[in-house]
Write an enzyme that holds these catalytic residues in place. Structure first.
Site, PDB file in Angstrom:
ATOM      1  N   ASP A  98       0.882  -1.165   0.000  1.00 23.71           N
ATOM      2  CA  ASP A  98       0.000   0.000   0.000  1.00 23.71           C
ATOM      3  C   ASP A  98       0.923   1.220   0.000  1.00 23.71           C
ATOM      4  O   ASP A  98       1.648   1.452   0.972  1.00 23.71           O
ATOM      5  CB  ASP A  98      -0.870  -0.026   1.260  1.00 23.71           C
ATOM      6  CG  ASP A  98      -1.780   1.181   1.384  1.00 23.71           C
ATOM      7  OD1 ASP A  98      -1.508   2.220   0.741  1.00 23.71           O
ATOM      8  OD2 ASP A  98      -2.760   1.102   2.149  1.00 23.71           O
ATOM      9  N   TYR A 109      -9.747  14.288  -5.102  1.00 27.37           N
ATOM     10  CA  TYR A 109      -8.941  13.832  -6.240  1.00 27.37           C
ATOM     11  C   TYR A 109      -8.217  15.003  -6.906  1.00 27.37           C
ATOM     12  O   TYR A 109      -7.003  14.952  -7.156  1.00 27.37           O
ATOM     13  CB  TYR A 109      -9.852  13.114  -7.240  1.00 27.37           C
ATOM     14  CG  TYR A 109      -9.119  12.490  -8.404  1.00 27.37           C
ATOM     15  CD1 TYR A 109      -8.556  11.225  -8.292  1.00 27.37           C
ATOM     16  CD2 TYR A 109      -8.994  13.161  -9.620  1.00 27.37           C
ATOM     17  CE1 TYR A 109      -7.888  10.642  -9.358  1.00 27.37           C
ATOM     18  CE2 TYR A 109      -8.321  12.594 -10.685  1.00 27.37           C
ATOM     19  CZ  TYR A 109      -7.774  11.328 -10.558  1.00 27.37           C
ATOM     20  OH  TYR A 109      -7.097  10.752 -11.613  1.00 27.37           O
TER      21      TYR A 109
HETATM   22  C1  BGC Z   1      -9.893  10.497 -13.844  1.00 28.92           C
HETATM   23  C2  BGC Z   1     -10.936   9.898 -14.753  1.00 28.92           C
HETATM   24  C3  BGC Z   1     -11.474  10.955 -15.709  1.00 28.92           C
HETATM   25  C4  BGC Z   1     -10.339  11.712 -16.391  1.00 28.92           C
HETATM   26  C5  BGC Z   1     -10.850  12.875 -17.232  1.00 28.92           C
HETATM   27  C6  BGC Z   1      -8.844  11.150 -14.690  1.00 28.92           C
HETATM   28  O1  BGC Z   1      -7.809  11.655 -13.906  1.00 28.92           O
HETATM   29  O2  BGC Z   1      -9.342   9.485 -13.010  1.00 28.92           O
HETATM   30  O3  BGC Z   1     -12.004   9.366 -13.992  1.00 28.92           O
HETATM   31  O4  BGC Z   1     -12.254  10.326 -16.709  1.00 28.92           O
HETATM   32  O5  BGC Z   1      -9.439  12.194 -15.426  1.00 28.92           O
HETATM   33  O6  BGC Z   1     -11.794  13.653 -16.568  1.00 28.92           O
END
Ligand code: BGC
Length: 280
Positions: free
Chosen positions: A78, A178
């Protein structure tokens, strides 16, 4: 006068540009990481196929590499856990002697509107996507320095490739954890590149757009979803993991020896403000 470091690079094709080198690819049991592992192995590298869940999938990737004549071992860790990262590097060094290339690829999404996002989901995403990249990069740099330059293998002491995302620059509603993690990767990468360039360590990022992998399956698995997604992609196709593997092999090889601190967007133009194609 030309010194070995300044001698011009040959532009002849280098079919096995990574022969004799060892790469760790984190999160390599599926998606982009899997394809990058296969690509680096095809270019001659020994590959550590890192995974956290999915031991079978990682073993299958390693077996696929071996069937194609390459060398690979699966190693569980991990990447958000310091001791596990250190154990992974020890396993890589025990198997192959050293590490020359790190692909910081492991990443995940835990999406939620901000008012519903749990602290656990924030911490998990930042832990894997950002802290994981720090922990692996730190071990890689320690190993690069311990081993020393091997000019017969590479001009660089080591290469680190950070898997970022178009969301290091494109804000993404509903994905605060994210997007924040990838924004963090952008400056982690540039700072490490600046810090390590004098030691001949190259640090670069790949910023994929929408690539057909399990992480974004809902965005491409039905024709309606795919049609909506393609509105965001000037090239009008979804990316394939191999598009990213090609970029990774190049960034890992001496063909990109003068590239340091760069983010290579491999996104079919997603960062080109596609809303302006027929508007504005
Ligand atoms: C994400 C995806 C997304 C893409 C474009 C990536 O970094 O993990 O889920 O489709 O970006 O938006």
């Amino acid at each position: 006068m030309s010194t070995p470091e300044s001698a011009p690079l040959s532009t002849a094709p280098r079919p096995r540009a990574l022969a004799g080198q060892t790469a760790i690819v984190t999160g390599a049991s599926s998606g982009i990481g899997r394809s990058v592992a296969i690509g680096l192995a095809a270019a001659g590298a020994n590959v550590v196929v890192n995974y956290v869940g999915g031991a079978d999938a990682a073993a299958a990737v390693a077996a696929e590499i071996e069937r194609a004549g390459g060398t690979a071992i699966p190693v569980r860790a991990d990447v958000s856990q310091e001791a596990e990262v250190q154990a992974m590097f020890r396993a890589a060094i025990a198997a192959f002697g050293t590490v020359h290339i790190l692909v910081n690829n492991a990443g995940l999404q835990r999406d939620a509107p901000i008012e519903e996002m749990s602290l656990a989901d924030w911490e998990r995403v930042v832990g894997v996507n950002l802290t994981g990249q720090f922990l692996c990069a730190r071990e890689a740099v320690r190993e690069f320095k311990r081993r020393g330059l091997q000019p017969e293998l590479s001009r660089a002491l080591g290469k680190i490739i950070c898997m970022s995302s178009v969301h290091e620059v494109i804000p993404w509603a509903g994905h605060a954890n994210y997007a924040a993690s990838k924004g963090g990767v952008a400056l982690l990468m540039k700072t490490l590149a600046q810090e390590l360039a004098p030691r001949r360590i190259r640090v670069n990022s790949i910023a994929p757009g929408a690539i057909r992998t399990p992480i974004n399956r809902p965005a491409w698995e039905t024709p309606e979803a795919l049609e909506r997604l393609l509105r965001l992609i000037p090239s009008k196709r979804i990316g394939e993991p191999e598009d990213i593997a090609e970029a990774a092999v190049w960034l890992a090889s001496d063909a990109s020896d003068y590239v340091n601190g760069a983010t290579l967007f491999v996104d079919g133009g997603m960062t080109l403000y596609p809303g302006f194609e027929d508007n504005g």
